[in-house]
Scaffold this motif. Structure first.
Motif, PDB file in Angstrom:
ATOM      1  N   ASP A  52       0.340  -0.751  -0.175  1.00  0.00           N
ATOM      2  CA  ASP A  52      -0.059   0.112  -0.236  1.00  0.00           C
ATOM      3  C   ASP A  52       0.619   1.075  -0.141  1.00  0.00           C
ATOM      4  OD1 ASP A  52       1.096   0.207   2.028  1.00  0.00           O
ATOM      5  OD2 ASP A  52      -0.781   0.027   3.528  1.00  0.00           O
ATOM      6  N   SER A  53       2.085   0.968   0.258  1.00  0.00           N
ATOM      7  CA  SER A  53       3.092   2.160  -0.318  1.00  0.00           C
ATOM      8  C   SER A  53       3.780   2.639  -1.654  1.00  0.00           C
ATOM      9  CB  SER A  53       4.004   2.100   0.405  1.00  0.00           C
ATOM     10  OG  SER A  53       5.031   0.989   0.310  1.00  0.00           O
ATOM     11  N   PHE A  54       4.258   3.761  -1.837  1.00  0.00           N
ATOM     12  CA  PHE A  54       4.452   4.722  -3.138  1.00  0.00           C
ATOM     13  C   PHE A  54       5.478   3.772  -3.158  1.00  0.00           C
ATOM     14  CE2 PHE A  54       6.948   7.721  -5.123  1.00  0.00           C
ATOM     15  CZ  PHE A  54       6.171   7.352  -6.667  1.00  0.00           C
ATOM     16  N   ALA A  55       6.413   3.426  -4.616  1.00  0.00           N
ATOM     17  CA  ALA A  55       7.441   2.769  -4.623  1.00  0.00           C
ATOM     18  C   ALA A  55       7.945   3.532  -6.274  1.00  0.00           C
ATOM     19  CB  ALA A  55       7.635   1.920  -4.063  1.00  0.00           C
ATOM     20  N   VAL A  56       9.475   4.207  -6.452  1.00  0.00           N
ATOM     21  CA  VAL A  56       9.744   4.701  -7.519  1.00  0.00           C
ATOM     22  C   VAL A  56      11.275   3.786  -7.434  1.00  0.00           C
ATOM     23  CG1 VAL A  56      10.501   6.887  -6.517  1.00  0.00           C
ATOM     24  CG2 VAL A  56      10.871   5.958  -9.286  1.00  0.00           C
ATOM     25  N   LYS A  57      11.727   2.862  -8.155  1.00  0.00           N
ATOM     26  CA  LYS A  57      13.413   3.047  -8.886  1.00  0.00           C
ATOM     27  C   LYS A  57      13.574   3.181  -9.691  1.00  0.00           C
ATOM     28  CE  LYS A  57      16.577  -0.091  -7.675  1.00  0.00           C
ATOM     29  NZ  LYS A  57      17.702   0.719  -6.411  1.00  0.00           N
ATOM     30  N   THR A  58      14.897   3.892 -10.638  1.00  0.00           N
ATOM     31  CA  THR A  58      16.077   3.798 -11.720  1.00  0.00           C
ATOM     32  C   THR A  58      15.859   2.764 -12.117  1.00  0.00           C
ATOM     33  OG1 THR A  58      15.693   6.084 -10.916  1.00  0.00           O
ATOM     34  CG2 THR A  58      17.103   5.489 -13.127  1.00  0.00           C
ATOM     35  N   VAL A  59      15.548   2.106 -12.998  1.00  0.00           N
ATOM     36  CA  VAL A  59      16.323   1.377 -13.537  1.00  0.00           C
ATOM     37  C   VAL A  59      17.958   1.379 -14.164  1.00  0.00           C
ATOM     38  CG1 VAL A  59      16.193  -1.069 -14.925  1.00  0.00           C
ATOM     39  CG2 VAL A  59      14.338  -0.550 -13.653  1.00  0.00           C
ATOM     40  N   LYS A  60      17.564   2.209 -14.924  1.00  0.00           N
ATOM     41  CA  LYS A  60      18.959   2.845 -15.590  1.00  0.00           C
ATOM     42  C   LYS A  60      18.959   4.456 -16.084  1.00  0.00           C
ATOM     43  CE  LYS A  60      20.337   3.252 -20.746  1.00  0.00           C
ATOM     44  NZ  LYS A  60      20.135   5.140 -21.061  1.00  0.00           N
ATOM     45  N   LYS A  61      19.944   5.041 -15.528  1.00  0.00           N
ATOM     46  CA  LYS A  61      20.159   5.909 -15.311  1.00  0.00           C
ATOM     47  C   LYS A  61      20.060   7.022 -16.368  1.00  0.00           C
ATOM     48  CE  LYS A  61      21.367   6.287 -10.584  1.00  0.00           C
ATOM     49  NZ  LYS A  61      22.694   6.496  -9.625  1.00  0.00           N
ATOM     50  N   GLY A  62      19.749   7.956 -16.660  1.00  0.00           N
ATOM     51  CA  GLY A  62      20.073   9.118 -18.237  1.00  0.00           C
ATOM     52  C   GLY A  62      21.046   9.694 -18.420  1.00  0.00           C
ATOM     53  N   GLU A  63      20.994  10.734 -18.941  1.00  0.00           N
ATOM     54  CA  GLU A  63      22.328  11.943 -18.275  1.00  0.00           C
ATOM     55  C   GLU A  63      20.984  13.654 -19.055  1.00  0.00           C
ATOM     56  OE1 GLU A  63      25.554  11.502 -20.895  1.00  0.00           O
ATOM     57  OE2 GLU A  63      26.138  10.027 -19.778  1.00  0.00           O
ATOM     58  N   GLY A  64      21.605  14.111 -19.283  1.00  0.00           N
ATOM     59  CA  GLY A  64      20.302  15.386 -19.460  1.00  0.00           C
ATOM     60  C   GLY A  64      19.875  16.084 -18.319  1.00  0.00           C
ATOM     61  N   THR A  65      18.602  17.514 -18.605  1.00  0.00           N
ATOM     62  CA  THR A  65      18.085  18.059 -17.804  1.00  0.00           C
ATOM     63  C   THR A  65      17.667  17.321 -17.011  1.00  0.00           C
ATOM     64  OG1 THR A  65      17.963  19.759 -19.570  1.00  0.00           O
ATOM     65  CG2 THR A  65      16.547  20.015 -18.141  1.00  0.00           C
ATOM     66  N   ALA A  66      16.769  17.498 -15.595  1.00  0.00           N
ATOM     67  CA  ALA A  66      16.523  16.448 -14.603  1.00  0.00           C
ATOM     68  C   ALA A  66      14.852  17.554 -15.147  1.00  0.00           C
ATOM     69  CB  ALA A  66      17.431  16.794 -13.872  1.00  0.00           C
ATOM     70  N   ALA A  67      14.102  16.973 -14.653  1.00  0.00           N
ATOM     71  CA  ALA A  67      12.862  16.912 -15.035  1.00  0.00           C
ATOM     72  C   ALA A  67      12.280  17.030 -13.114  1.00  0.00           C
ATOM     73  CB  ALA A  67      11.927  15.792 -15.375  1.00  0.00           C
ATOM     74  N   ARG A  68      11.611  18.826 -13.647  1.00  0.00           N
ATOM     75  CA  ARG A  68      10.968  19.470 -12.329  1.00  0.00           C
ATOM     76  C   ARG A  68       9.093  19.589 -12.261  1.00  0.00           C
ATOM     77  NH1 ARG A  68      14.718  24.646 -11.730  1.00  0.00           N
ATOM     78  NH2 ARG A  68      13.900  24.542 -13.941  1.00  0.00           N
ATOM     79  N   LYS A  69       8.894  19.346 -11.740  1.00  0.00           N
ATOM     80  CA  LYS A  69       7.166  20.227 -11.997  1.00  0.00           C
ATOM     81  C   LYS A  69       7.314  21.110 -12.769  1.00  0.00           C
ATOM     82  CE  LYS A  69       3.640  20.767  -8.799  1.00  0.00           C
ATOM     83  NZ  LYS A  69       2.756  20.758  -8.134  1.00  0.00           N
ATOM     84  N   GLY A  70       6.038  20.852 -13.859  1.00  0.00           N
ATOM     85  CA  GLY A  70       5.882  21.883 -14.619  1.00  0.00           C
ATOM     86  C   GLY A  70       6.684  21.440 -15.837  1.00  0.00           C
ATOM     87  N   ASP A  71       7.516  20.653 -15.883  1.00  0.00           N
ATOM     88  CA  ASP A  71       8.608  20.354 -17.582  1.00  0.00           C
ATOM     89  C   ASP A  71       7.369  19.340 -18.052  1.00  0.00           C
ATOM     90  OD1 ASP A  71      10.157  22.140 -16.484  1.00  0.00           O
ATOM     91  OD2 ASP A  71      11.548  20.069 -16.256  1.00  0.00           O
ATOM     92  N   LEU A  72       7.484  19.026 -18.853  1.00  0.00           N
ATOM     93  CA  LEU A  72       6.843  18.291 -19.653  1.00  0.00           C
ATOM     94  C   LEU A  72       7.619  17.334 -20.407  1.00  0.00           C
ATOM     95  CD1 LEU A  72       4.860  17.072 -22.158  1.00  0.00           C
ATOM     96  CD2 LEU A  72       5.764  18.121 -24.096  1.00  0.00           C
ATOM     97  N   VAL A  73       7.230  15.436 -19.833  1.00  0.00           N
ATOM     98  CA  VAL A  73       8.407  14.713 -19.878  1.00  0.00           C
ATOM     99  C   VAL A  73       7.452  13.574 -21.263  1.00  0.00           C
ATOM    100  CG1 VAL A  73       8.997  12.322 -19.024  1.00  0.00           C
ATOM    101  CG2 VAL A  73       9.146  14.455 -17.765  1.00  0.00           C
ATOM    102  N   VAL A  74       8.748  13.537 -22.797  1.00  0.00           N
ATOM    103  CA  VAL A  74       7.834  12.651 -23.124  1.00  0.00           C
ATOM    104  C   VAL A  74       8.215  11.189 -22.254  1.00  0.00           C
ATOM    105  CG1 VAL A  74       8.638  11.945 -25.746  1.00  0.00           C
ATOM    106  CG2 VAL A  74       7.615  13.792 -24.737  1.00  0.00           C
TER     107      VAL A  74
END
Length: 310
Positions: A52-74
């Protein structure tokens, strides 16, 4: 003017599967993910109900600009619902051949949290319990009930900041009789548009204000863009991505947007700023769009920044 969304009609070989339990506190529940970045992932669920908890894991790390609130992620993605009765695949961009456009800050809370800090080239897996998803009411439109946990695998193609704008060769200032004038504006702000004191043109007008230095936009691509929409009749803005607080994603050339956009934007180069003057027949037609105050006889003016195409 848009409701919160969770997914939209949007290589490194991983030698070992990922155990999501490293990021979870919900009873040691594991979700295993394997496969190549950018290709349909293999997702293995354990028996039983999700934690019942939220979880997030990065499997592969990318490069470049990190997303912030208000950005568009494709991103390419698969999305599942998971409850004690089992799990079901709800959506896959891989099967459509189209990435998704995710305006962070306008998504369900769990997806906004999952995208925080991600960089292009990242693969992220997240488990979103109902309290971080659609809550107790669920979302029947997307076949999600109030007790469904959502699971996503997200391959991030690009991040477009809310301050993103045109990049390329600025064209000579537009001073054409009978067409609007577009003033410069600071990054992240809508440009001021001054309408001429004349009747609107009967046909579609397309003018390139900045000629982008990227590839030409092709029919059937997802375009990331900033835009402002204005009434010819009084020059007032009726909608804009700048006022919404994030760039916008749309499929182009396929009838998913107004015909004036399909005709005017296909073939333009990424990085361009384009002026469109759209007559009613190529806009919203005789019915208009009452929720935005658009009448059936309104000629519409758009300033569009083409940020990327996928």
């Amino acid at each position: 003017m848009r409701r919160r969304v969770w997914f939209l009609p949007a290589a490194v070989v991983l030698a070992l599967p990922l155990a999501l339990s490293a990021a979870c506190s919900g009873g040691g529940v594991d979700v295993e993910v394997s496969g190549d970045f950018g290709k349909l992932p293999q997702v293995k669920f354990p028996k039983g109900a999700p934690g019942d908890s939220f979880a997030v894991k990065t499997v592969k790390k990318g490069e470049g600009t990190a997303a912030r609130k208000g950005d568009l992620v494709v991103a390419d993605y698969v999305g599942y619902r998971w409850n004690k009765g089992g799990r079901k695949l709800l959506a896959s961009s891989y099967s459509k051949g189209e990435p998704g456009a995710f305006p962070t800050g306008r998504l369900v809370p769990g997806l906004t949290k999952a995208f925080e800090g991600v960089r292009p080239g990242s693969r992220v897996v997240t488990r979103i319990p109902p309290k971080d998803g659609f809550g107790g009411e669920g979302d029947p439109k997307h076949q999600v009930s109030g007790d469904d946990t959502l699971v996503y695998v997200l391959d991030v193609r690009a991040v477009y900041p809310r301050t993103a704008g045109p990049h390329g060769a600025r064209q000579a200032p537009l001073d054409e009789p009978g067409l609007p004038k577009v003033a410069d504006a600071a990054a992240g702000r809508a440009p001021a548009v001054t309408m001429p004191r004349s009747a609107p043109p009967k046909g579609l007008q397309v003018r390139t204000l900045v000629k982008g230095d990227g590839p030409a936009v092709r029919k059937g691509q997802l375009v990331a863009l900033q835009y402002g929409g204005y009434f010819w009749r009084d020059g007032k803005a009726f909608n804009s991505s700048w006022s919404e607080g994030h760039p916008f994603g749309a499929m182009i050339g396929t009838g998913q947007v107004m015909k004036g956009w399909d005709l005017g934007l296909v073939g333009q180069r990424v990085g361009s700023r384009v002026l469109l003057v759209v007559p009613p027949a190529l806009g919203y037609g005789a019915k208009g769009l009452p929720q935005f105050g658009i009448k059936g006889n309104d000629t519409l003016v758009f300033v569009v920044d083409l940020l990327g195409a996928h």
